[in-house]
Motif scaffolding. Structure first.
Motif, PDB file in Angstrom:
ATOM      1  N   LYS A   4       1.166  -1.311  -0.210  1.00 53.34           N
ATOM      2  CA  LYS A   4       0.053  -0.136   0.458  1.00 53.34           C
ATOM      3  C   LYS A   4       0.468   1.611   0.132  1.00 53.34           C
ATOM      4  N   TYR A   5       1.774   0.762   1.059  1.00 54.10           N
ATOM      5  CA  TYR A   5       2.589   2.683   0.956  1.00 54.10           C
ATOM      6  C   TYR A   5       4.199   2.851   0.571  1.00 54.10           C
ATOM      7  N   THR A   6       4.439   1.751  -0.416  1.00 58.09           N
ATOM      8  CA  THR A   6       5.961   1.787  -1.286  1.00 58.09           C
ATOM      9  C   THR A   6       5.770   2.830  -1.576  1.00 58.09           C
ATOM     10  N   PRO A   7       4.751   3.147  -2.338  1.00 53.91           N
ATOM     11  CA  PRO A   7       5.438   4.377  -4.262  1.00 53.91           C
ATOM     12  C   PRO A   7       5.007   5.823  -2.826  1.00 53.91           C
ATOM     13  N   TYR A   8       4.676   5.936  -1.443  1.00 53.47           N
ATOM     14  CA  TYR A   8       4.099   6.963  -0.737  1.00 53.47           C
ATOM     15  C   TYR A   8       5.910   7.372  -0.119  1.00 53.47           C
ATOM     16  N   SER A  50      -1.042   5.766  13.433  1.00 56.29           N
ATOM     17  CA  SER A  50      -1.249   5.841  12.342  1.00 56.29           C
ATOM     18  C   SER A  50       0.031   5.916  10.701  1.00 56.29           C
ATOM     19  N   PRO A  51      -0.081   4.813  10.458  1.00 50.80           N
ATOM     20  CA  PRO A  51       1.053   3.836   9.648  1.00 50.80           C
ATOM     21  C   PRO A  51       1.237   5.300   8.732  1.00 50.80           C
ATOM     22  N   LYS A  52       0.397   5.836   7.773  1.00 49.12           N
ATOM     23  CA  LYS A  52       0.559   6.842   6.781  1.00 49.12           C
ATOM     24  C   LYS A  52       1.410   7.595   7.745  1.00 49.12           C
ATOM     25  N   GLY A  53       1.217   8.437   8.709  1.00 51.76           N
ATOM     26  CA  GLY A  53       1.891   9.667   9.579  1.00 51.76           C
ATOM     27  C   GLY A  53       3.694   8.479   9.817  1.00 51.76           C
ATOM     28  N   PHE A  54       3.837   7.357  10.509  1.00 53.66           N
ATOM     29  CA  PHE A  54       4.412   7.175  10.662  1.00 53.66           C
ATOM     30  C   PHE A  54       5.882   6.502   9.680  1.00 53.66           C
ATOM     31  N   LEU A  55       5.393   6.364   8.570  1.00 52.44           N
ATOM     32  CA  LEU A  55       5.714   5.900   7.785  1.00 52.44           C
ATOM     33  C   LEU A  55       6.448   6.952   7.162  1.00 52.44           C
TER      34      LEU A  55
END
Length: 176
Positions: A24-28, A66-71
């Motif tokens: 889900k988050y590799t591109p980000y 928050s996974p996105k925030g952490f990443l």
């Protein structure tokens, strides 16, 4: 699998949950890392930093809310650390990056803001400008700046704060 379920499973050590976040988050994460280190290192180093971000997610799953925030935060910090480690320096023109979007109006606004920031930074007096560039564009620590410029750390902190205030004032003229 939902993100909430994946996070719960990640905390239990489920590798499939980690795979969910990687997919889900590799591109980000890659975009965040690339915007900091760009073409200044090879693809393998870029991928290594991205991988390190997901390892940090795995290792710190219990404290992630928050996974996105952490990443995003981890990606930024790890990219900056890698840039420091390799002593990367970028010219100012290359350091201000504008992310392309599909909306042409948003692209124009971002370019104008980027140009305003660049003008504002270049208008700063010395040593605020040099300290500001070293800290925000060349990712030097306050201690490194103080040592390189042979000035006390407290002076670096004060000049950086003054530089931010001058930038804010100058940008207010450009933006209004």
């Amino acid at each position: 699998m939902t993100e909430t379920t994946a996070l719960r499973n990640l905390r239990k050590g489920d590798q499939e949950a980690l795979a969910f976040f990687i997919h889900k988050y590799t591109p980000y994460v890659t975009t965040v890392v690339y915007n900091i280190i760009g073409n200044s290192m090879d693809r393998a180093d870029l991928e290594e930093v991205v991988s390190d971000v997901f390892v940090a997610l795995w290792q710190n799953a219990d404290s992630v809310h928050s996974p996105k925030g952490f990443l995003g935060t981890t990606a930024r910090n790890k990219a900056k650390n890698k840039a420091r480690e390799l002593k990367l320096t970028l010219p100012l023109e290359d350091a201000i990056i504008v992310i392309d979007e599909l909306d042409p109006e948003a692209q124009i606004e971002k370019r104008e803001l980027s140009a305003a920031v660049k003008r504002a930074v270049l208008e700063m007096g010395q040593p605020e400008k040099e300290i500001f560039l070293r800290f925000y564009y060349y990712y030097q620590t306050l201690e490194e700046i103080a040592e390189d410029m042979r000035i006390p750390l407290s002076t670096v902190k004060t000049k950086l704060r003054r530089g931010r205030l001058k930038l804010k004032q100058t940008l207010a003229r450009y933006i209004t």
